[in-house]
Design a protein around this motif. Structure first.
Motif, PDB file in Angstrom:
ATOM      1  N   UNK A   1       0.830  -1.217   0.000  1.00  0.00           N
ATOM      2  CA  UNK A   1       0.000   0.000   0.000  1.00  0.00           C
ATOM      3  C   UNK A   1       0.859   1.260   0.000  1.00  0.00           C
ATOM      4  N   UNK A   2       2.169   1.104  -0.035  1.00  0.00           N
ATOM      5  CA  UNK A   2       3.069   2.252  -0.003  1.00  0.00           C
ATOM      6  C   UNK A   2       3.105   3.003  -1.322  1.00  0.00           C
ATOM      7  N   UNK A   3       3.773   4.145  -1.303  1.00  0.00           N
ATOM      8  CA  UNK A   3       3.884   4.980  -2.506  1.00  0.00           C
ATOM      9  C   UNK A   3       5.327   5.415  -2.694  1.00  0.00           C
ATOM     10  N   UNK A   4       5.787   5.345  -3.937  1.00  0.00           N
ATOM     11  CA  UNK A   4       7.140   5.807  -4.238  1.00  0.00           C
ATOM     12  C   UNK A   4       7.235   7.318  -3.991  1.00  0.00           C
ATOM     13  N   UNK A   5       8.332   7.756  -3.371  1.00  0.00           N
ATOM     14  CA  UNK A   5       8.545   9.192  -3.112  1.00  0.00           C
ATOM     15  C   UNK A   5       8.596   9.957  -4.425  1.00  0.00           C
ATOM     16  N   UNK A   6       7.881  11.078  -4.475  1.00  0.00           N
ATOM     17  CA  UNK A   6       7.900  11.869  -5.713  1.00  0.00           C
ATOM     18  C   UNK A   6       8.270  13.318  -5.454  1.00  0.00           C
ATOM     19  N   UNK A   7       8.520  13.680  -4.192  1.00  0.00           N
ATOM     20  CA  UNK A   7       8.771  15.110  -3.941  1.00  0.00           C
ATOM     21  C   UNK A   7      10.054  15.566  -4.611  1.00  0.00           C
ATOM     22  N   UNK A   8      10.969  14.634  -4.856  1.00  0.00           N
ATOM     23  CA  UNK A   8      12.075  14.917  -5.761  1.00  0.00           C
ATOM     24  C   UNK A   8      11.747  14.153  -7.042  1.00  0.00           C
TER      25      UNK A   8
END
Lengths: 305, 305, 305, 305
Positions: free
Chosen positions: B20-27
């Protein structure tokens, strides 16, 4: 490991130690203790024992009781507890209401006052005679039926209940306390007011050690390993309020302190150890007790790290 | 211990795991990674190695670098660092300014961004060529001279520098940063942008293990035991931001995560282990990585607790 | 109302006043001012003027400029501003980052530093030559083309920009700053570094008075009543940082202070008044200035309450 | 001013108003009110009266009582009160404990719950029969001896006392509450549970108007001008919890709201006005009440600003 020699060398190192700590006085009854008292008891997993000073003299265990009430609660109800209390270090003083408000009545962990009140509330809901049953549990794990509440300390705490009453009422507002607040505080203050010696505490905390098969006869009361692992983790991350990181950094053992000046710590594979010296540092932990344990893990070169 | 069988059983247990996690996208550069990637490398103190999946594929180590820069800084200057950064869990997200303001520019610990910026500032003051020298240190401890910065990630971080720039300026206002803020951020973002595989990370973190005398030939780069003890303690209490307690509770090992999806953990007496799965839980730690490590310490029945 | 007699009686009451305040020194250039300076100018809605002391000597208006930049911004864009800055008292010091983080980069009001930075950012986006255009606006409303920036003060502030740079970067991270941070700070510090006298300030703030029809010829530059009402409300609730309540309580007028020791206040139906005395109380407001205005509204028995 | 025409035009403007507010239900007894109720009473300083809707129907005044208890306390003891409660906007919700802990038990102002509890504690220490004496004071200033406590509301509040009990215990811990907490809460909840109509409230709040000499015969009970000024200032800066700035900004009058849906506001030179509509916005203030008062000061072009 020659523990006897190490203990004696620590005693020698610290014989001129200038203690800058102060005995807790916010509960007047606690302020009456002799500040020069010192005791230590080391209880090894192989059955050996070592001690220094007044290791058999009883003192008010105070917050050390929070570990015992958690262990008792997890015997009675293993899972639901973690819906009502978190497992994170608080980074705040032991009696702060700030996080409790922001986090809607869920205490950060079971070793700050708010968390221990939730654990006590759960015990009250399960036990027929909470005070009697809890005392019996402590007597059993410490192997000493003479352990008892110091009712003058409990009464003194009840007279100065206001901060804890604020915590309990705030959590009751958030529906995280089920029982009557005054009855809960009375039970909680009695837990804090148990009088035990270093010897008794070291024995009681041996339930969190990882006994191997050949040692299990010695410790029928040991907490199941998966539970002990978690309680030990909590002691390491949360056992010293906003000084938990410092204790982990300097000492490197799971442990728990109380404002009576006691500290119990343990290495799961080796020993449990209790030390007592009433003057507290500004974070509320026994100054000399921390120093002794830092020397102990440095000289033995054994810590969990 | 049959580590190979345990790793295979974990792989089997999790083959239908719904992440259920999400790949970091803030960078943005980090968001390009394939979310199904998975790798694991186990590096035992006796020299044995075990692995699963893409254990040799490199990814952005991000905050895992904070442990390596701390180790490097403590080689250069052992004591003064602790006047500028504390050793307590923060209880707050990794990039919070709140405590930093209340605590007058002293970060809670070296593993939140503010603390790592102070460590980087100290490195800058000691090193002639900070970026080159730090990279060389990492190459040496990982035993692989091909390790390098991913400059596109570093550039992407610099373009989104604002939160970290706020932290650095606030600390500079409190006189806890000595170097130019932009130069400091450039150095810091490069550290985060090192690309390493699980195999390389497990090797690098073996410097924190407690090698016995007979094993020391294997590890000439090992950190002195008193320093390793402290870094391990910090990883355990502070390595997972405001989920550090949860990791200690479920996994029971010192460790450090990065938003690239990597987690490195270690048992000082047994092994270092690195796992990689990009999707992060809401606290910013690899969801599957934590799960794998929880199963690993449960099945092996070995943790520091 | 015999204002002249009242002003003289205040001067007489305070001639032996022991000022416990301290001149601001965090910007070195401000610390050079003579702490015994005092000036006052009262500008009545009917065109009468009264003054005391060095009412024509110029000083650094500092945060008083925040009201003028808000008025200018609301001329250019009336509605969108309130999506980017709130209208509530902050209850915190003027340069705090705490609320800004909790409230996701939306400053509490336009009179704390963060809010004024957002207003400045909006001005920059609208103006071709922000510094020149803002200065012209101030010259026009004060009716004096000789008003100018004190560039040595602006340069001194830029050298000590770190706290404000932290605020700006934090808001940029929350996407509430559109322009380049250094260009924004340069513009903002210039606004703060305008040098004006009490006479000029009282004149400039007369744009917020409620001129009746017969007086409107006097004040073509007056802000529309609905806008003036809101700016006056903001001055009353937010003009004195975390001492706004105290000023409302003791003085009872909308007003704004600056760390240069100036305070401007006004009664919408009667007058604008500026007072200057450099020593600041611990909240950063002119100690003697507040005292003078308290006596003024007490002796005249006129306040908005 | 043709107040009758203005009131009718407001009623006409709002006849299709879609109210998005919600009736308070945290005290079950309050949730029983008809959400469509509406009343308004305008009490001019010259003795004229105007009204709309159910202006004579009584409702629970709740926090509006805080202004009346402050006025009563300041009659009994003018100065010492301000050592125990501050005069600053809180910027926090009405029942927050956070600031109270940071600021060591001194409430930010007398119009948040903590501050009103301190005021009530002071009244209890001065009054022989606190509940009877306070009720008599309210009857006298409202000129209606039939005003009474709604004891079912008071009882309902006592059953849900926990948040307020937390506030009171926390202040007692800081030694800022002298009386027994349960007795104090009983007195405080009775104050909140007074039932009054818009007409009675407008009359009661006329004690804060600035009567000129010729009008003084009308209002023998008026608060001394220096006290009225301060209470009015407090209403303006603190009367609407963390929406006080918004009310000042949109309406521009001193005022006070209650969760029963009432709002009283006043212009010291012109009138007192009470409006009642139970649905509350998310800040806990009557949504329609604020809208009506905003239209009223816009259409009359009279506010204190």
């Amino acid at each position: 490991m020659n523990y006897q020699a190490i203990l004696e060398s620590i005693q020698s190192d610290l014989k001129d130690y200038k203690n800058t700590g102060k005995v807790a006085t916010y509960i007047p009854e606690l302020g009456k203790v002799d500040s020069s008292k010192f005791g230590l008891h080391l209880n090894c997993i192989n059955g050996n024992h070592y001690h220094l000073g007044a290791s058999q003299e009883r003192f008010s265990i105070q917050s050390i009781s929070k570990v015992l009430s958690l262990a008792f609660a997890l015997k009675l109800e293993r899972n639901k507890l973690w819906n009502r209390v978190d497992v994170e270090p608080s980074g705040d003083p032991f009696n702060s209401l700030v996080q409790l408000e922001y986090e809607k009545g869920i205490p950060r962990n079971p070793f700050i006052n708010a968390g221990a009140l939730v654990v006590s509330d759960m015990l009250m809901s399960h036990l027929k005679n909470p005070k009697e049953d809890f005392l019996q549990y402590v007597r059993d794990i410490a192997g000493d039926q003479s352990i008892d509440y110091d009712t003058s300390v409990a009464a003194s705490e009840m007279q100065h209940k206001y901060r804890n009453a604020a915590l309990a009422h705030l959590m009751k507002d958030f529906k995280n306390i089920n029982n009557d607040v005054d009855a809960l505080l009375d039970f909680y203050f009695h837990q804090c007011a148990i009088a035990m010696s270093c010897q008794q505490l070291a024995q009681a905390f041996s339930i969190f050690l990882n006994y191997s098969k050949q040692d299990q006869s010695q410790q029928a009361l040991a907490v199941p390993p998966m539970i002990a692992k978690r309680i030990n983790a909590l002691m390491l991350t949360c056992g010293f309020y906003d000084e938990s990181g410092e204790f982990a950094f300097r000492v490197g053992l799971p442990g728990k302190s109380g404002v009576g000046g006691g500290i119990v710590a343990l290495h799961p594979k080796h020993y449990s150890i209790a030390v007592w010296s009433p003057p507290l540092n500004e974070k509320g932990n026994s100054e000399l007790g921390m120093k002794v344990l830092e020397l102990f893990t440095s000289k033995t070169e054994i810590s969990v790290f």
